[in-house]
Design a protein around this motif. Structure first.
Motif, mmCIF file in Angstrom:
data_model
loop_
_atom_site.group_PDB
_atom_site.id
_atom_site.type_symbol
_atom_site.label_atom_id
_atom_site.label_comp_id
_atom_site.label_asym_id
_atom_site.label_seq_id
_atom_site.Cartn_x
_atom_site.Cartn_y
_atom_site.Cartn_z
ATOM 1 N N ALA A 386 0.812 -1.231 0.000
ATOM 2 C CA ALA A 386 0.000 0.000 0.000
ATOM 3 C C ALA A 386 0.841 1.275 0.000
ATOM 4 C CB ALA A 386 -0.959 -0.011 1.188
ATOM 5 N N THR A 387 2.141 1.156 0.092
ATOM 6 C CA THR A 387 2.963 2.370 -0.036
ATOM 7 C C THR A 387 3.952 2.213 -1.197
ATOM 8 O OG1 THR A 387 2.782 2.657 2.345
ATOM 9 C CG2 THR A 387 4.396 4.038 1.221
ATOM 10 N N THR A 388 4.868 1.252 -1.074
ATOM 11 C CA THR A 388 5.891 1.112 -2.113
ATOM 12 C C THR A 388 5.253 0.901 -3.486
ATOM 13 O OG1 THR A 388 7.368 0.169 -0.490
ATOM 14 C CG2 THR A 388 7.874 -0.296 -2.802
ATOM 15 N N VAL A 389 4.393 -0.107 -3.557
ATOM 16 C CA VAL A 389 3.807 -0.458 -4.856
ATOM 17 C C VAL A 389 2.799 0.601 -5.301
ATOM 18 C CG1 VAL A 389 2.311 -2.151 -6.005
ATOM 19 C CG2 VAL A 389 4.207 -2.932 -4.566
ATOM 20 N N VAL A 390 1.890 0.944 -4.391
ATOM 21 C CA VAL A 390 0.799 1.833 -4.792
ATOM 22 C C VAL A 390 1.315 3.235 -5.148
ATOM 23 C CG1 VAL A 390 -1.171 3.034 -3.798
ATOM 24 C CG2 VAL A 390 -1.112 0.562 -3.777
ATOM 25 N N LEU A 391 2.261 3.759 -4.384
ATOM 26 C CA LEU A 391 2.776 5.090 -4.752
ATOM 27 C C LEU A 391 3.500 5.034 -6.100
ATOM 28 C CD1 LEU A 391 4.043 6.861 -1.488
ATOM 29 C CD2 LEU A 391 1.993 7.331 -2.820
ATOM 30 N N THR A 392 4.170 3.925 -6.371
ATOM 31 C CA THR A 392 4.818 3.814 -7.680
ATOM 32 C C THR A 392 3.754 3.777 -8.781
ATOM 33 O OG1 THR A 392 6.649 2.624 -6.677
ATOM 34 C CG2 THR A 392 6.451 2.452 -9.057
ATOM 35 N N PHE A 393 2.653 3.070 -8.524
ATOM 36 C CA PHE A 393 1.579 3.030 -9.523
ATOM 37 C C PHE A 393 0.975 4.423 -9.715
ATOM 38 C CE2 PHE A 393 0.348 -1.778 -8.955
ATOM 39 C CZ PHE A 393 1.597 -2.132 -9.411
ATOM 40 N N PHE A 394 0.782 5.161 -8.606
ATOM 41 C CA PHE A 394 0.232 6.518 -8.750
ATOM 42 C C PHE A 394 1.197 7.364 -9.596
ATOM 43 C CE2 PHE A 394 -2.180 6.448 -4.387
ATOM 44 C CZ PHE A 394 -3.084 5.544 -4.903
ATOM 45 N N ALA A 421 1.260 12.585 -2.389
ATOM 46 C CA ALA A 421 2.217 11.564 -1.933
ATOM 47 C C ALA A 421 2.694 11.869 -0.511
ATOM 48 C CB ALA A 421 3.389 11.489 -2.891
ATOM 49 N N ILE A 422 2.841 13.175 -0.209
ATOM 50 C CA ILE A 422 3.288 13.530 1.146
ATOM 51 C C ILE A 422 2.183 13.208 2.159
ATOM 52 C CG2 ILE A 422 3.981 15.475 2.630
ATOM 53 C CD1 ILE A 422 5.363 16.625 0.052
ATOM 54 N N VAL A 423 0.925 13.511 1.787
ATOM 55 C CA VAL A 423 -0.205 13.184 2.660
ATOM 56 C C VAL A 423 -0.226 11.665 2.902
ATOM 57 C CG1 VAL A 423 -2.752 13.052 2.708
ATOM 58 C CG2 VAL A 423 -1.623 15.161 1.998
ATOM 59 N N TRP A 424 -0.029 10.913 1.823
ATOM 60 C CA TRP A 424 -0.051 9.437 1.904
ATOM 61 C C TRP A 424 1.043 8.950 2.857
ATOM 62 C CZ3 TRP A 424 -3.736 6.599 -0.734
ATOM 63 C CH2 TRP A 424 -3.602 5.217 -0.694
ATOM 64 N N ALA A 425 2.259 9.477 2.644
ATOM 65 C CA ALA A 425 3.388 9.017 3.457
ATOM 66 C C ALA A 425 3.144 9.356 4.932
ATOM 67 C CB ALA A 425 4.679 9.670 2.969
ATOM 68 N N PHE A 426 2.580 10.538 5.178
ATOM 69 C CA PHE A 426 2.326 10.964 6.550
ATOM 70 C C PHE A 426 1.259 10.066 7.194
ATOM 71 C CE2 PHE A 426 0.169 14.129 9.443
ATOM 72 C CZ PHE A 426 1.194 14.161 10.379
ATOM 73 N N GLY A 427 0.128 9.900 6.490
ATOM 74 C CA GLY A 427 -0.963 9.071 7.021
ATOM 75 C C GLY A 427 -0.492 7.639 7.239
ATOM 76 N N MET A 428 0.292 7.133 6.289
ATOM 77 C CA MET A 428 0.729 5.739 6.388
ATOM 78 C C MET A 428 1.734 5.559 7.525
ATOM 79 S SD MET A 428 0.021 2.888 5.181
ATOM 80 C CE MET A 428 -0.618 2.830 3.530
ATOM 81 N N LEU A 475 -5.118 9.002 5.166
ATOM 82 C CA LEU A 475 -4.955 8.229 3.918
ATOM 83 C C LEU A 475 -6.181 8.369 3.024
ATOM 84 C CD1 LEU A 475 -3.259 5.044 5.300
ATOM 85 C CD2 LEU A 475 -2.405 6.437 3.434
ATOM 86 N N PHE A 476 -7.345 8.446 3.645
ATOM 87 C CA PHE A 476 -8.544 8.592 2.822
ATOM 88 C C PHE A 476 -8.513 9.934 2.079
ATOM 89 C CE2 PHE A 476 -13.030 9.470 1.949
ATOM 90 C CZ PHE A 476 -13.288 8.368 1.139
#
Ligand code: HAS
Length: 555
Positions: A386-394, A421-428, A475-476
């Motif tokens: 949900a981070t490595t793969v998904v952020l690469t896909f985004f 991506a920063i929001v994602w990394a922070f939430g995750m 994350l949402f």
């Protein structure tokens, strides 16, 4: 200075008809993200103990929707969309037959997905994404899964067909790197999905239809994990395709080594399948010798990831120094931090350092006793997939979608993508961090909110569960942002040309040995390793089978 010829090469477009097929997959992927993401938010809220689901909706129902839609549907569809575009871009337009296979595969998968998803939504299949027996779903759920697998084989055959055609037309030459990588990923997928196909067709379907009363739980879980671990690399390898081939071009550099990239992919083909027992280290009925052997093979599958880390660092350092970066880390500052096509996958790469370390902890036989079935494992896979793969896909979607729709990523959207991506990394970090820590305190995974009869230990977990809800809410917001950007790229962004970046290999790289493309050698070793790791324990499981289990519906 780029020459006219180089610029023309950069603008090679994926054929419009292939693009339509790729986009169809990408649409389904992002619809799955929207619904699956909402369920994720609800789950973390329920587990915080502060929210109850309305209208009699069950926790395990939304947990299943979340896992199936994000773990299985988002990933598989995005991967197929990306791979179709990648093959068409690097090996040429698909033939009508190859494209037709792609469409037939797409519809078979989509009918299967709709059937399974409907059963989950009707609360007839709240069996989570691993659908472990003896939890028993409605037979339509299993039939739908079987269709998804068959559909993926049909669609995959179209992509492999292009590679075979290319090799026939170019004897003695190394195939385009991206196409080669797609074929490795599909080969791994086909070999591993045979396991889950056997489980679904011969065990779960007849049992859910009532043709047989009981199921052999140990065998079904073994067949599932024979598939389940390579499944995680089926998600990871397309991210590695972006890292190895696309990112060097995005940063203006070159691919460090074609041979190293191919070797790392082949090592995944060899070592990602005979390792399923590392998910069953606490499972009774498998001798510790075979578990130990598969742990050793698991540590072998870490090597291609370490090769990848080395290769990425080399690519970045060489490019940074070419841009004038001095000293030990001066090159780092020279990388294009303002470009979402680079920064978003880069955050994914950085997350893979702790994520991979967590994987090595999981695989270590003794330490697994501590973390197995705790929410630590959930923390692990939210960092990996949900981070490595998904952020690469985004990050890839930000050039792939406009490339296919004939639009451009505007400056504002680029900025929003970076914020996303920063929001994602922070939430995750908050959510996955809390999961890792409280997992070490023994908090279980796959469980609804409970005070466990007022137990003092369960009370200690609650603050971490609240932190998970805070991270899940952030994350949402990240999901809403990415959906906004994707909608913009699909329908509203200005018209224009967007490059599908494909890197060139550095002139200093060693020549690629043709042996790396000798499928007879690699597939033989792959099958030999699988037979070595599984034959004796599976025979043992069948000969000394545990008593079968009837089906349970606990929801
Ligand atoms: Fe895992 C459980 C072991 C990788 C996904 N894993 C799971 C589950 C999922 C999952 C979904 O051995 C749960 C399944 C379930 O529902 O029960 N995993 C590993 C190991 C690795 C690993 C050894 N997992 C992944 C990947 C996944 C994934 C990848 C998805 C994509 N995992 C396990 C085990 C379990 C498990 C046990 C079972 C636990 C249990 O008991 O249930 C390895 O492949 C990891 C190797 C990775 C590395 C990292 C290399 C770093 C790189 C980045 C370089 C960075 C750069 C940027 C260049 C060694 C390549 C520089 C940046 C700077 C800022 C400096």
């Amino acid at each position: 200075m780029t020459t006219v010829a180089e610029r023309a090469k950069d603008l090679v477009k994926v054929d419009r008809r292939d693009g339509k097929l790729a986009l169809a997959h990408i649409y389904v992927a992002f619809i799955a993200l929207a619904i699956g993401g909402l369920c994720g938010l609800l789950q973390t809220l329920v587990r915080s103990g502060t929210f109850t689901l309305p209208w009699g909706i069950g926790y395990y129902q939304i947990l299943t929707v979340h896992g199936v839609l994000l773990g299985l549907v988002l990933t598989t569809y995005f991967i197929f969309g990306f791979q179709i575009a990648a093959v068409s871009r690097t090996s040429g337009t698909l033939t009508d037959k190859q494209r037709m296979l792609g469409w037939v595969g797409f519809w078979v998968m989509t009918i299967g997905t709709t059937a399974s998803a409907t059963m989950v939504l009707l609360n007839q299949a709240s069996v989570l994404y691993t659908f472990y027996a003896p939890l028993q779903a409605h037979w339509i759920f299993y039939a739908g899964l079987a269709l998804v697998i068959v559909g993926s084989w049909i669609g995959g055959a179209g992509q492999i067909g292009k590679y075979i055609e290319w090799r026939k037309a170019n004897p003695g030459q190394s195939s385009p790197l991206l196409t080669f990588m797609v074929v490795v990923n599909l080969s791994m997928w086909i070999v591993c999905s045979l396991g889950v196909a056997v489980e679904v067709l011969f065990q779960l379907l007849p049992w859910s239809l009532g043709w047989v009363d009981k199921v052999d739980v140990l065998l079904s879980r073994t067949l599932f994990w024979y598939f389940g671990h390579p499944l995680v690399y089926f998600w990871l390898l397309p991210a590695y395709m972006v890292w190895y081939v696309v990112i060097p071009k995005v940063i203006g550099g070159k691919i460090f080594s074609d041979a190293l990239a191919r070797l790392s992919f082949m090592l995944f083909l060899l070592f990602s399948i005979p390792v399923g027992f590392h998910h069953q280290l606490v499972e009774p009925g498998i001798s510790s010798f075979w578990k130990f052997l598969q742990v050793v093979l698991t540590l072998m599958v870490v090597i291609p990831s370490l090769l990848t880390a080395f290769s990425m660092f080399a690519t970045f350092e060489i490019r940074g120094r070419a841009l004038g970066g001095k000293g030990v880390l001066g090159w780092f500052k020279k990388l294009p931090w303002g470009d979402a096509r680079f920064l978003v996958p880069f955050i994914g790469m950085a997350a893979f350092i702790p994520a991979g370390a967590g994987g090595i902890i999981n695989a270590s036989h003794q330490m697994n006793q501590l973390v197995h079935n705790t929410i630590w494992v959930t923390g692990h896979f939210h960092l990996t997939v949900a981070t490595t793969v998904v952020l690469t896909f985004f990050g890839a979607a930000y050039w792939l979608i406009p490339h296919l729709t004939g639009r451009v990523l505007t400056k504002q959207m680029n900025k929003l993508a970076i914020i996303q991506a920063i929001v994602w990394a922070f939430g995750m970090s908050i959510m996955s961090g809390a999961m890792h820590i409280v997992g070490l305190f023994g908090a279980p995974r796959r469980s609804d909110f409970s005070t466990y009869g007022g137990s003092a230990q369960a009370a200690e977990w609650i603050p971490y569960q609240i932190a998970q809800a805070v991270g899940g809410t952030i994350l949402f917001i990240g999901i809403v942002l990415v959906l906004y950007i994707v909608a913009n790229l699909l329908w509203f962004a200005p018209k224009g040309e967007t490059e599908f970046p494909v890197g060139e290999v550095s002139e200093n790289a060693e020549k690629t040995p043709m042996a790396l493309e000798n499928w007879k050698i690699w597939l033989t070793i792959c099958i030999a390793l699988i037979l070595f790791a599984y034959t004796v324990p599976v025979i043992d499981m069948i000969q000394n089978a545990p008593p079968g289990s009837k089906g349970f519906k606990l929801w």
